[in-house]
Design a protein around this motif. Sequence first.
Motif, PDB file in Angstrom:
ATOM      1  N   LEU A  94       0.818  -1.102  -0.063  1.00 36.74           N
ATOM      2  CA  LEU A  94      -0.049   0.077   0.039  1.00 36.74           C
ATOM      3  C   LEU A  94       0.875   1.310   0.088  1.00 36.74           C
ATOM      4  CD1 LEU A  94      -2.729   1.227   0.039  1.00 36.74           C
ATOM      5  CD2 LEU A  94      -2.459   1.130   2.830  1.00 36.74           C
ATOM      6  N   VAL A  99       1.042   4.202  -2.781  1.00 36.33           N
ATOM      7  CA  VAL A  99       0.491   5.889  -2.167  1.00 36.33           C
ATOM      8  C   VAL A  99       1.935   6.668  -2.514  1.00 36.33           C
ATOM      9  CG1 VAL A  99       0.340   7.339  -0.080  1.00 36.33           C
ATOM     10  CG2 VAL A  99      -0.978   4.975  -0.203  1.00 36.33           C
ATOM     11  N   LEU A 109      -5.389  -0.320  -2.388  1.00 36.30           N
ATOM     12  CA  LEU A 109      -4.886   0.468  -3.262  1.00 36.30           C
ATOM     13  C   LEU A 109      -5.645   0.902  -4.403  1.00 36.30           C
ATOM     14  CD1 LEU A 109      -2.040   1.906  -3.418  1.00 36.30           C
ATOM     15  CD2 LEU A 109      -1.431  -0.344  -4.873  1.00 36.30           C
ATOM     16  N   TRP A 134      -8.940   1.304  -4.063  1.00 35.28           N
ATOM     17  CA  TRP A 134      -9.724   2.387  -3.490  1.00 35.28           C
ATOM     18  C   TRP A 134      -9.059   3.725  -3.436  1.00 35.28           C
ATOM     19  CZ3 TRP A 134      -9.104   4.656   1.551  1.00 35.28           C
ATOM     20  CH2 TRP A 134     -10.190   5.412   1.851  1.00 35.28           C
ATOM     21  N   CYS A 135      -7.640   3.847  -2.981  1.00 36.56           N
ATOM     22  CA  CYS A 135      -6.989   4.982  -2.958  1.00 36.56           C
ATOM     23  C   CYS A 135      -6.897   5.735  -4.338  1.00 36.56           C
ATOM     24  CB  CYS A 135      -5.594   4.800  -2.111  1.00 36.56           C
ATOM     25  SG  CYS A 135      -5.576   4.194  -0.621  1.00 36.56           S
ATOM     26  N   ASN A 136      -6.491   4.923  -5.333  1.00 40.39           N
ATOM     27  CA  ASN A 136      -6.446   5.280  -6.586  1.00 40.39           C
ATOM     28  C   ASN A 136      -7.768   5.974  -7.063  1.00 40.39           C
ATOM     29  OD1 ASN A 136      -5.482   5.850  -9.134  1.00 40.39           O
ATOM     30  ND2 ASN A 136      -6.322   4.016 -10.101  1.00 40.39           N
ATOM     31  N   MET A 191      -8.205   9.210  -5.322  1.00 47.14           N
ATOM     32  CA  MET A 191      -7.307  10.322  -5.520  1.00 47.14           C
ATOM     33  C   MET A 191      -7.885  10.992  -6.868  1.00 47.14           C
ATOM     34  SD  MET A 191      -3.208  10.124  -6.608  1.00 47.14           S
ATOM     35  CE  MET A 191      -3.753   9.660  -8.210  1.00 47.14           C
TER      36      MET A 191
END
Length: 597
Positions: free
Chosen positions: A62, A66, A204, A206-208, A211
């Motif tokens: 992760l 990030v 990851l 989800w984070c992408n 963002m």
Amino acid sequence: MVEHGGLDLMCLNKSYSHSSTTSSSSSEREKKIFTKLKVSLTEDYPQKNAEILSGQYGTNLLLIGVSLMLAIAHHGASVKEEHLLSFITTLMILQLIWMIWYIVSRDRQSNLQPEKDVHATTCWIRGGLTLLALLSLIMDAFRIGYFVGYRSCVSAVLGVYPIIHATHTIAQVHFLWFHIKDVIKTFETFERFGVIHAVFTNLLLWCNGVMSEAEHFLNNHKRRLSSLGYVNLTIVDMEPHCNCTTSACSMFSNSLYYLYPFNIEYHIFVSAMLFVMWKNIGRSIDLQYNRKRPATRTQGLVVGPILGLVALASTIGVLVVYIIHVEESMDTRESAIAMFYCYGIVMLVFMCSAGATGLLIYRADPMPMDTTKNPSRTLDTEILFGSSVGSWLMSWCSVVAVTASGSSPSYRWTNLMYSLLIVLEKYIQNLFIIESLYRQREDGEREDAEAAGPVPEIFSVTSSLAPPYNGIINRAYENPDKGCVTLENEQVENGQVYGTFSPRKHSAVPLHIGNNVAETPSKKRQILKNIAVFLFMCNISLWILPAFGCRPQYDNGLEQETFGFTIWTTVLNFAVPMNLFYRMHSVASLFEVFRRV
């Protein structure tokens, strides 16, 4: 001389026997210590080591992703979006390989029935995730269409990524439906790494998504500020530097951001479910804990659904009016923001009242808490607290901004009231959900009797054939045709075939004796069910607003004046996704509360 030598020999023999006894006892003690150490090394430590090593592996995956995202956010020339997508694509391919290996290995062990954790997920959660997955597949189709239009000037990774993501989504939904409840007992160390890899791959993704969606919303916000006369704002041009070969490129690009909220919620929910599977590896399931819940009753549901539908309808109206008016003049913009805060205050007051009423009912009828080990329920509690932090941070920043700001727009004090109610509402709702999930059921004795199962027997008297008084009467002789039809229907329902001698099961209909009537939910349960349904629909409403662009925290200007543009947008980029996840997770938890009451 001889006598003296004999005495010396006797002393030597005594000392030797004493030393040999001491050495043998010490050697036995050493053997016991060594055995205990060997057992602890072979049983306890490897399992803990596997948990720690796999957790560190996933965390570093992760953090690598990030780090790439932060470099891309700088918009430098060294790290580009293709590098991040290549890394995520590699992780998805590895997860696909692991899932295929897991499914094939389980099929080869078809003679061994794996243990299942029935509380790991429910059918309706998997159905909701399947719907979110379908919307994610539509988003992948739009991405492929976008790549086809700009294929002459964009990297091939932008075309490979949606194809792999679609394949990954389909395989993962299959895995969730048929294997997410498995309690893994073989290849535990390898499986821990496989499951945690899947958990952090979805995190990851989800984070992408977060963002990308935040960057798009921030650019739109900057365009609105520029149109209102603000300067010194850098707007990033996200379109490729070539002409689109099709006429649908702009449609594909604009539609993507309406589908991002569903894709974001899909990946965060999948990662939570896979984390429960990871916690269940090597676990021994208690049969009493692992029983299914009785069917949910819906009698008396009137007030909750009606108020929830009113809240949902008013939410859609507020969303449409806000999005239209916030793009216009300053006066219209202020009226739209003030309308949102007034709507939010009314909604939150009703939600606080409903949650407080539920807690008062629990206080009036104390029940012992269920302390059995339940990884799914524990994770629900931790997620409720953890995801509340983002909204609380945003609310307290607003409180500081309102009290410290020199400007005084029309919505200043309604913003303060709204922020304080957000904090209070989450306090009350978290308490209501957690106590509802941890309270022991009042009908526990009846469930224990059902969990014990029926006694196997060849013949049984069904409720339709039971007499109203003591004694057994064979009514099949009075009406042979009706009796045959009844028995045939029961055998079909129980999966029995004529000609077999498998034991018959009891009818699902309870056998009432005397003047007993069918049990109906008490007033207390009816009130709790209505509260759960109302809060369920209110949380859906409060998820819809920020998910589709109604974010007055960006537009009201008070917080930006106090904290500055950069710090405040950083806070919002953290807090808004956490708040969205909190609302959607509360929806799932409140539906579970509705089923338990």
